[in-house]
Write a protein that holds these residues in place. Structure first.
Motif, short mmCIF file in Angstrom:
data_model
loop_
_atom_site.label_atom_id
_atom_site.label_comp_id
_atom_site.label_asym_id
_atom_site.label_seq_id
_atom_site.Cartn_x
_atom_site.Cartn_y
_atom_site.Cartn_z
N VAL A 128 0.83 -1.20 0.00
CA VAL A 128 0.00 0.00 0.00
C VAL A 128 0.87 1.25 0.00
O VAL A 128 0.60 2.21 -0.74
CB VAL A 128 -0.94 -0.01 1.22
N SER A 129 1.92 1.27 0.81
CA SER A 129 2.81 2.42 0.86
C SER A 129 3.49 2.65 -0.48
O SER A 129 3.63 3.79 -0.94
CB SER A 129 3.86 2.21 1.96
N ALA A 130 3.90 1.57 -1.14
CA ALA A 130 4.53 1.69 -2.45
C ALA A 130 3.57 2.27 -3.47
O ALA A 130 3.96 3.07 -4.34
CB ALA A 130 5.04 0.32 -2.91
N ASP A 131 2.30 1.89 -3.37
CA ASP A 131 1.31 2.43 -4.30
C ASP A 131 1.11 3.93 -4.07
O ASP A 131 0.96 4.70 -5.03
CB ASP A 131 -0.02 1.70 -4.17
N HIS A 132 1.12 4.35 -2.81
CA HIS A 132 1.00 5.78 -2.52
C HIS A 132 2.14 6.55 -3.16
O HIS A 132 1.93 7.63 -3.75
CB HIS A 132 1.03 6.00 -1.00
N GLN A 133 3.35 6.02 -3.06
CA GLN A 133 4.52 6.68 -3.65
C GLN A 133 4.43 6.69 -5.17
O GLN A 133 4.77 7.68 -5.83
CB GLN A 133 5.80 5.99 -3.19
N GLU A 134 4.00 5.59 -5.74
CA GLU A 134 3.88 5.49 -7.19
C GLU A 134 2.84 6.45 -7.73
O GLU A 134 3.01 7.06 -8.79
CB GLU A 134 3.51 4.05 -7.58
N MET A 135 1.77 6.60 -6.98
CA MET A 135 0.67 7.46 -7.43
C MET A 135 0.96 8.94 -7.25
O MET A 135 0.65 9.76 -8.11
CB MET A 135 -0.61 7.08 -6.67
N PHE A 136 1.56 9.30 -6.11
CA PHE A 136 1.65 10.71 -5.74
C PHE A 136 3.05 11.20 -5.42
O PHE A 136 3.21 12.37 -5.06
CB PHE A 136 0.73 10.98 -4.54
N GLY A 137 4.06 10.35 -5.53
CA GLY A 137 5.41 10.79 -5.24
C GLY A 137 5.71 10.85 -3.75
O GLY A 137 5.06 10.19 -2.94
N GLN A 138 6.64 11.68 -3.37
CA GLN A 138 7.12 11.73 -2.00
C GLN A 138 6.06 12.21 -1.02
O GLN A 138 6.09 11.87 0.16
CB GLN A 138 8.35 12.63 -1.91
N THR A 139 5.10 13.00 -1.48
CA THR A 139 4.07 13.50 -0.56
C THR A 139 3.07 12.43 -0.19
O THR A 139 2.32 12.57 0.77
CB THR A 139 3.32 14.68 -1.19
N GLY A 140 3.04 11.33 -0.95
CA GLY A 140 2.10 10.27 -0.66
C GLY A 140 0.66 10.76 -0.76
O GLY A 140 0.31 11.48 -1.69
N ILE A 141 -0.16 10.38 0.20
CA ILE A 141 -1.58 10.70 0.15
C ILE A 141 -1.93 12.01 0.87
O ILE A 141 -3.11 12.29 1.11
CB ILE A 141 -2.42 9.56 0.75
N LYS A 142 -0.93 12.82 1.18
CA LYS A 142 -1.19 14.03 1.97
C LYS A 142 -1.98 15.10 1.23
O LYS A 142 -2.53 16.00 1.86
CB LYS A 142 0.13 14.60 2.48
N ASP A 143 -2.04 15.03 -0.10
CA ASP A 143 -2.74 16.06 -0.87
C ASP A 143 -4.06 15.58 -1.44
O ASP A 143 -4.65 16.25 -2.29
CB ASP A 143 -1.84 16.57 -2.00
#
Length: 231
Positions: free
Chosen positions: A140-155
């Protein structure tokens, strides 16, 4: 059926944990099946108790988190007053404080959250597979990075959980809970993101979510989906 959506409270946690345990049970959900491996027939009740305890601790930590928004669906047509029939849990950063936490001190919130995290990570239930959970979190964490970069799901508004009591499914409750979050995200000019199971994908597709990528989780294809703000 008269459904209303309101903020979740501490008093709702038992019902939320019960619904999550039933809606995402190892018998029907691949992730739950891996987290709580099959035991002997006579031990199934023990596993079900473990599942409930784990769900309760998880949702307690979420309710205490400043970066989570949890709401419940109430069916006022039922004889039991204020009966919870579904819930939605969103990871949301830079969001206004939740009203139900306004009278609680930050120390109280942190104490509650720390107790729940201890129950989840340090003293998990006996039937809980910690290695499978670590693998899940990494995916799940890897998908967050793949989708949104370093900010993850923060935006974005991230839909972590959408659960409806199996006895009250197919009544539009899931759609109402989803629309609640989409409306709030839209008011903040943010997109919505989620990881959909094969069973959940049709609901999100009908609402306008787009599949961005497919992610295998425990041998089953799940779907990273986005709802674009203003769509």
């Amino acid at each position: 059926m008269t459904i209303r959506i309101r903020d979740a409270t501490v008093d709702d946690l038992p019902a939320i944990a019960r619904i999550a345990s039933a809606a995402f049970h190892p018998a029907t959900d691949i992730i739950a099946a891996r987290l709580f491996p099959t035991l002997l027939q006579e031990q199934e009740s023990i596993r079900d108790n473990d599942i409930y305890s784990w769900r309760y601790a998880k949702k307690t930590a979420s309710l205490s988190s400043p970066n989570a928004v949890m709401v419940v669906a109430i069916d006022d047509a039922l004889p039991v007053k204020d009966q919870v029939v579904g819930f939605g849990l969103w990871d949301v950063y830079d969001h206004k404080p939740k009203p139900q936490n306004a009278t609680r001190t930050q120390a109280d919130l942190e104490k509650t959250a720390n107790q729940a995290r201890t129950a989840i990570y340090e003293v998990p239930p006996p039937s809980f597979d910690q290695e499978a959970y670590a693998e899940l979190r990494a995916i799940v964490s890897a998908d967050h990075q793949e989708m949104f970069g370093q900010t993850g799901i923060k935006d974005v508004w991230h839909l972590d959980y959408l659960g409806v009591d199996p006895q009250h499914q197919r009544k539009g409750i899931g759609r109402m809970l989803l629309d609640w979050g989409l409306s709030r995200a839209d008011s903040e000019n943010k997109d919505c993101y989620l990881m959909a199971t094969p069973a959940g994908r049709p609901l999100y597709t009908k609402r306008g979510f787009e599949v961005v990528r497919t992610v295998p989780i425990f041998g089953v294809s799940h779907h990273s989906m986005i709802f674009r703000h203003g769509k």
